[in-house]
Design a protein around this motif. Structure first.
Motif, PDB file in Angstrom:
ATOM      1  N   ALA A  34       0.831  -1.210   0.000  1.00 27.68           N
ATOM      2  CA  ALA A  34       0.000   0.000   0.000  1.00 27.68           C
ATOM      3  C   ALA A  34       0.861   1.253   0.000  1.00 27.68           C
ATOM      4  N   LEU A  35       1.969   1.216   0.693  1.00 28.69           N
ATOM      5  CA  LEU A  35       2.878   2.362   0.728  1.00 28.69           C
ATOM      6  C   LEU A  35       3.419   2.640  -0.672  1.00 28.69           C
ATOM      7  N   VAL A  36       3.945   1.627  -1.317  1.00 29.80           N
ATOM      8  CA  VAL A  36       4.510   1.792  -2.659  1.00 29.80           C
ATOM      9  C   VAL A  36       3.431   2.220  -3.660  1.00 29.80           C
ATOM     10  N   ALA A  37       2.208   1.757  -3.454  1.00 30.24           N
ATOM     11  CA  ALA A  37       1.107   2.117  -4.354  1.00 30.24           C
ATOM     12  C   ALA A  37       0.736   3.599  -4.255  1.00 30.24           C
ATOM     13  N   LEU A  38       1.209   4.287  -3.231  1.00 33.30           N
ATOM     14  CA  LEU A  38       0.937   5.720  -3.085  1.00 33.30           C
ATOM     15  C   LEU A  38       1.734   6.564  -4.070  1.00 33.30           C
ATOM     16  N   GLU A  39       2.774   5.993  -4.637  1.00 29.70           N
ATOM     17  CA  GLU A  39       3.722   6.740  -5.481  1.00 29.70           C
ATOM     18  C   GLU A  39       3.061   7.713  -6.449  1.00 29.70           C
ATOM     19  N   PRO A  40       2.063   7.321  -7.228  1.00 28.71           N
ATOM     20  CA  PRO A  40       1.492   8.261  -8.200  1.00 28.71           C
ATOM     21  C   PRO A  40       0.841   9.486  -7.554  1.00 28.71           C
ATOM     22  N   GLU A  41       0.448   9.396  -6.285  1.00 31.91           N
ATOM     23  CA  GLU A  41      -0.237  10.509  -5.636  1.00 31.91           C
ATOM     24  C   GLU A  41       0.728  11.465  -4.938  1.00 31.91           C
ATOM     25  N   LEU A  42       1.973  11.069  -4.767  1.00 26.26           N
ATOM     26  CA  LEU A  42       2.896  11.866  -3.974  1.00 26.26           C
ATOM     27  C   LEU A  42       3.518  13.066  -4.683  1.00 26.26           C
ATOM     28  N   PRO A  43       3.756  13.047  -5.983  1.00 20.02           N
ATOM     29  CA  PRO A  43       4.398  14.212  -6.601  1.00 20.02           C
ATOM     30  C   PRO A  43       3.644  15.519  -6.380  1.00 20.02           C
ATOM     31  N   ALA A  44       2.326  15.464  -6.293  1.00 15.13           N
ATOM     32  CA  ALA A  44       1.530  16.667  -6.053  1.00 15.13           C
ATOM     33  C   ALA A  44       1.596  17.098  -4.591  1.00 15.13           C
ATOM     34  N   GLY A  45       2.171  16.288  -3.750  1.00 17.11           N
ATOM     35  CA  GLY A  45       2.271  16.592  -2.330  1.00 17.11           C
ATOM     36  C   GLY A  45       1.133  15.969  -1.561  1.00 17.11           C
ATOM     37  N   ALA A  46       1.463  15.396  -0.435  1.00 14.68           N
ATOM     38  CA  ALA A  46       0.457  14.768   0.407  1.00 14.68           C
ATOM     39  C   ALA A  46       1.032  14.572   1.796  1.00 14.68           C
ATOM     40  N   VAL A  47       0.143  14.502   2.748  1.00 19.72           N
ATOM     41  CA  VAL A  47       0.498  14.114   4.109  1.00 19.72           C
ATOM     42  C   VAL A  47      -0.020  12.696   4.269  1.00 19.72           C
ATOM     43  N   VAL A  48       0.871  11.782   4.663  1.00 18.29           N
ATOM     44  CA  VAL A  48       0.517  10.375   4.772  1.00 18.29           C
ATOM     45  C   VAL A  48       0.629   9.944   6.236  1.00 18.29           C
ATOM     46  N   ALA A  49      -0.464   9.419   6.767  1.00 13.37           N
ATOM     47  CA  ALA A  49      -0.438   8.822   8.103  1.00 13.37           C
ATOM     48  C   ALA A  49      -0.219   7.329   7.921  1.00 13.37           C
ATOM     49  N   THR A  50       0.837   6.831   8.536  1.00 12.74           N
ATOM     50  CA  THR A  50       1.144   5.407   8.444  1.00 12.74           C
ATOM     51  C   THR A  50       0.788   4.724   9.748  1.00 12.74           C
ATOM     52  N   GLY A  51       0.878   3.409   9.741  1.00 14.43           N
ATOM     53  CA  GLY A  51       0.753   2.669  10.974  1.00 14.43           C
ATOM     54  C   GLY A  51       2.045   2.808  11.771  1.00 14.43           C
ATOM     55  N   GLY A  52       1.961   2.592  13.060  1.00 13.93           N
ATOM     56  CA  GLY A  52       3.114   2.772  13.938  1.00 13.93           C
ATOM     57  C   GLY A  52       4.243   1.793  13.705  1.00 13.93           C
ATOM     58  N   GLY A  53       3.956   0.634  13.131  1.00 17.60           N
ATOM     59  CA  GLY A  53       4.989  -0.376  12.952  1.00 17.60           C
ATOM     60  C   GLY A  53       5.798  -0.246  11.684  1.00 17.60           C
ATOM     61  N   ILE A  54       5.385   0.630  10.788  1.00 18.58           N
ATOM     62  CA  ILE A  54       6.070   0.713   9.497  1.00 18.58           C
ATOM     63  C   ILE A  54       7.522   1.156   9.634  1.00 18.58           C
TER      64      ILE A  54
END
Length: 161
Positions: free
Chosen positions: A54-74
């Motif tokens: 799921a983290l790697v799948a975020l790639e296309p959305e990140l160039p425009a900028g985003a704040v990502v909340a992850t799980g604590g274990g990542i």
């Protein structure tokens, strides 16, 4: 868990005018079941595999900028840490264990929230991963919107430096 990643992340995204992405929501959507369901039916290792994907799948959305909340274990996953650092600033919301115990209900909704000894071990184990974050903010006593302001200011300071 219980540090305010989602609440602070939402407030930070609003303040910065960026998209907010919750990795746990993405994991559940991709898996077709809740985080609790993944842990209960498939185990923690399967959850971690979902988390990395799921983290790697975020790639296309990140160039425009985003704040990502992850799980604590990542942060225990070195490859995930490297991936995140290469794409932005990791922020550690540092909260004492006692605060986490007050904030997180013992209702089974958090799969790794065990007894005090298990929680303490998990807390200590994860701190080294969190310490590698680019920005650490003491997040014990302030409201999410105030923490988001602090994070935004400190990110701005980093950009100007």
């Amino acid at each position: 868990m219980g540090s305010g990643k989602t609440s602070v992340g939402r407030a930070l995204a609003a303040q910065l005018g960026l998209a907010f992405l919750d990795l746990d929501d993405r994991i559940a959507g991709r898996a077709g079941k809740s985080i609790q369901g993944i842990f209960a039916e498939d185990g923690e290792a399967a959850f971690r595999a979902h988390e990395r994907a799921a983290l790697v799948a975020l790639e296309p959305e990140l160039p425009a900028g985003a704040v990502v909340a992850t799980g604590g274990g990542i942060c225990q996953d070195a490859a995930a840490r490297a991936w995140m650092k290469a794409r932005g600033t990791m922020v550690w919301l540092d909260v004492p264990l006692e605060t986490i115990e007050r904030r997180v209900p013992r209702d089974g909704s958090r799969p790794l929230f065990g007894d005090r000894l298990a929680l303490d071990a998990l807390y200590q184990e994860r701190r080294s991963g969190y310490a590698s974050a680019g920005l650490r903010v003491e997040a014990d006593a302030l409201a999410p919107v105030d923490l988001a302001r602090i994070v935004a200011l400190r990110l701005g300071e980093r950009e100007r430096a």
